[in-house]
Design an enzyme around this catalytic site. Structure first.
Site, mmCIF file in Angstrom:
data_model
loop_
_atom_site.group_PDB
_atom_site.id
_atom_site.type_symbol
_atom_site.label_atom_id
_atom_site.label_comp_id
_atom_site.label_asym_id
_atom_site.label_seq_id
_atom_site.Cartn_x
_atom_site.Cartn_y
_atom_site.Cartn_z
ATOM 1 N N LYS A 166 0.830 -1.209 0.000
ATOM 2 C CA LYS A 166 0.000 0.000 0.000
ATOM 3 C C LYS A 166 0.863 1.258 0.000
ATOM 4 O O LYS A 166 0.625 2.182 -0.771
ATOM 5 C CB LYS A 166 -0.915 0.039 1.240
ATOM 6 C CG LYS A 166 -1.882 -1.124 1.349
ATOM 7 C CD LYS A 166 -2.826 -0.959 2.539
ATOM 8 C CE LYS A 166 -2.151 -0.972 3.896
ATOM 9 N NZ LYS A 166 -1.611 -2.297 4.282
ATOM 10 N N ARG B 232 -9.577 0.910 8.836
ATOM 11 C CA ARG B 232 -9.157 -0.463 9.080
ATOM 12 C C ARG B 232 -10.193 -1.256 9.854
ATOM 13 O O ARG B 232 -9.960 -2.422 10.155
ATOM 14 C CB ARG B 232 -7.882 -0.444 9.895
ATOM 15 C CG ARG B 232 -6.612 -0.842 9.131
ATOM 16 C CD ARG B 232 -5.485 -0.626 10.103
ATOM 17 N NE ARG B 232 -4.294 -1.326 9.853
ATOM 18 C CZ ARG B 232 -3.211 -0.775 9.277
ATOM 19 N NH1 ARG B 232 -3.257 0.432 8.785
ATOM 20 N NH2 ARG B 232 -2.110 -1.459 9.197
ATOM 21 N N ARG C 285 11.528 -6.696 5.173
ATOM 22 C CA ARG C 285 11.459 -5.275 5.527
ATOM 23 C C ARG C 285 11.984 -5.053 6.952
ATOM 24 O O ARG C 285 12.620 -4.034 7.236
ATOM 25 C CB ARG C 285 10.003 -4.778 5.425
ATOM 26 C CG ARG C 285 9.864 -3.284 5.645
ATOM 27 C CD ARG C 285 8.464 -2.790 5.343
ATOM 28 N NE ARG C 285 7.555 -3.021 6.441
ATOM 29 C CZ ARG C 285 6.245 -2.782 6.399
ATOM 30 N NH1 ARG C 285 5.696 -2.334 5.302
ATOM 31 N NH2 ARG C 285 5.485 -2.999 7.444
ATOM 32 N N ARG D 110 11.814 -1.580 11.711
ATOM 33 C CA ARG D 110 10.617 -1.092 12.410
ATOM 34 C C ARG D 110 10.353 -1.983 13.613
ATOM 35 O O ARG D 110 10.442 -3.202 13.516
ATOM 36 C CB ARG D 110 9.417 -1.151 11.452
ATOM 37 C CG ARG D 110 8.912 0.212 11.078
ATOM 38 C CD ARG D 110 7.846 0.130 10.030
ATOM 39 N NE ARG D 110 6.639 -0.547 10.489
ATOM 40 C CZ ARG D 110 5.523 -0.595 9.774
ATOM 41 N NH1 ARG D 110 5.467 -0.034 8.591
ATOM 42 N NH2 ARG D 110 4.467 -1.224 10.244
ATOM 43 N N ARG E 146 -0.732 -8.917 13.384
ATOM 44 C CA ARG E 146 -1.272 -7.968 12.401
ATOM 45 C C ARG E 146 -2.073 -8.687 11.318
ATOM 46 O O ARG E 146 -3.082 -8.164 10.843
ATOM 47 C CB ARG E 146 -0.152 -7.136 11.786
ATOM 48 C CG ARG E 146 0.225 -5.956 12.687
ATOM 49 C CD ARG E 146 1.683 -5.609 12.632
ATOM 50 N NE ARG E 146 2.096 -5.062 11.368
ATOM 51 C CZ ARG E 146 3.365 -5.115 10.919
ATOM 52 N NH1 ARG E 146 4.284 -5.705 11.637
ATOM 53 N NH2 ARG E 146 3.666 -4.586 9.769
HETATM 54 P P1 ADP Z 1 1.236 -2.178 8.186
HETATM 55 O O1 ADP Z 1 0.202 -1.982 7.123
HETATM 56 O O2 ADP Z 1 2.524 -2.716 7.626
HETATM 57 O O3 ADP Z 1 0.755 -2.953 9.382
HETATM 58 P P2 ADP Z 1 0.979 0.628 9.086
HETATM 59 O O4 ADP Z 1 2.103 1.581 9.064
HETATM 60 O O5 ADP Z 1 -0.187 0.891 8.201
HETATM 61 O O6 ADP Z 1 1.673 -0.769 8.759
HETATM 62 O O7 ADP Z 1 0.430 0.450 10.581
HETATM 63 C C1 ADP Z 1 1.275 0.180 11.658
HETATM 64 C C2 ADP Z 1 0.457 0.066 12.948
HETATM 65 O O8 ADP Z 1 -0.173 1.326 13.235
HETATM 66 C C3 ADP Z 1 -0.694 -0.946 12.925
HETATM 67 O O9 ADP Z 1 -0.272 -2.261 13.236
HETATM 68 C C4 ADP Z 1 -1.619 -0.369 13.997
HETATM 69 O O10 ADP Z 1 -1.156 -0.648 15.304
HETATM 70 C C5 ADP Z 1 -1.471 1.130 13.799
HETATM 71 N N1 ADP Z 1 -2.488 1.676 12.850
HETATM 72 C C6 ADP Z 1 -2.239 2.297 11.669
HETATM 73 N N2 ADP Z 1 -3.370 2.664 11.067
HETATM 74 C C7 ADP Z 1 -4.381 2.247 11.876
HETATM 75 C C8 ADP Z 1 -5.806 2.309 11.814
HETATM 76 N N3 ADP Z 1 -6.434 2.872 10.766
HETATM 77 N N4 ADP Z 1 -6.515 1.782 12.825
HETATM 78 C C9 ADP Z 1 -5.918 1.226 13.896
HETATM 79 N N5 ADP Z 1 -4.582 1.114 14.011
HETATM 80 C C10 ADP Z 1 -3.819 1.622 13.024
#
Ligand code: ADP
Length: 189
Positions: free
Chosen positions: A16, A91, A130, A136, A147
């Site tokens: 994404k 999400r 990654r 990270r 996740r």
């Molecule tokens: P990835 O898609 O690789 O898991 P992101 O950078 O999108 O990475 O998200 C990292 C973390 O941030 C998620 O695991 C969650 O804890 C939090 N997060 C991000 N966006 C949301 C969201 N829309 N709702 C709830 N938690 C979120």
């Protein structure tokens, strides 16, 4: 003509963020990544960051109330007036409903939800790679598995939600960045 009020939906590691950056360049509209904004908040040790950190490190979703506030503030900024690429938001169905409620006040509606489809085996491999490159703190195997479960249980239902709104477009996320990018461009045309 391309749609400019977009959601990129897909499991962690689906690409994404990579595809969002290509769309930023191609369309001249901002990427809105709640993950990036939450990581900044954690780094700056703000109240939002302090609340989010534990969830993020564990691979759990941050509560809707926190994330919706962050997204709403960002969407109200002037650069989002001509369009936006939502990356990692919404999400949950609750977040999607909150988004549907806030958009009329901003004078726009969603035009397309691109669903990036990638098999779980490939995702885990990508995320572990990654982890080595970016370091990270949530890219360890336990957090990655959590996740995936969070995605399956709470985020995947959004595919049907946006099918119901008639704006979902499924795109095969397997292939080179260019190949996937071309598929997305076709889905937005
Ligand atoms: P990835 O898609 O690789 O898991 P992101 O950078 O999108 O990475 O998200 C990292 C973390 O941030 C998620 O695991 C969650 O804890 C939090 N997060 C991000 N966006 C949301 C969201 N829309 N709702 C709830 N938690 C979120």
């Amino acid at each position: 003509m391309s749609a400019t009020r977009l959601i990129l939906l897909g499991p962690p590691g689906a690409g994404k963020g990579t595809q969002a950056l290509r769309l930023v360049e191609a369309l001249g509209i901002p990427q809105i990544s709640t993950g990036d904004m939450l990581r900044s908040a954690v780094a700056a040790d703000t109240p939002v960051g302090r609340e989010a950190k534990g969830y993020m490190d564990a691979g759990k979703l941050v509560p809707d109330r926190v994330v919706v506030g962050v997204a709403q503030e960002r969407l109200a900024e002037p650069d989002a007036r001509t369009g936006f690429i939502l990356d990692g938001f919404p999400r949950t169905v609750g977040q999607a409903e909150a988004l549907d409620e806030m958009l009329p006040a901003l004078g726009c509606r969603l035009e397309r939800c691109i669903v990036l489809a990638v098999s779980e085996a490939v995702l885990i491999e990508r995320l572990l790679k990654r982890a080595q490159i970016e370091g990270r703190t949530d890219d360890n195997e336990a957090s990655i598995r959590t996740r995936m479960v969070e995605y399956r249980e709470k985020t995947a239902p959004l595919i049907d939600y946006y099918r119901g709104e008639g704006i979902a477009a499924e795109v095969d996320g397997l292939g080179s960045v260019e190949e996937v990018g071309d598929r997305i461009a076709a889905a937005l045309a």
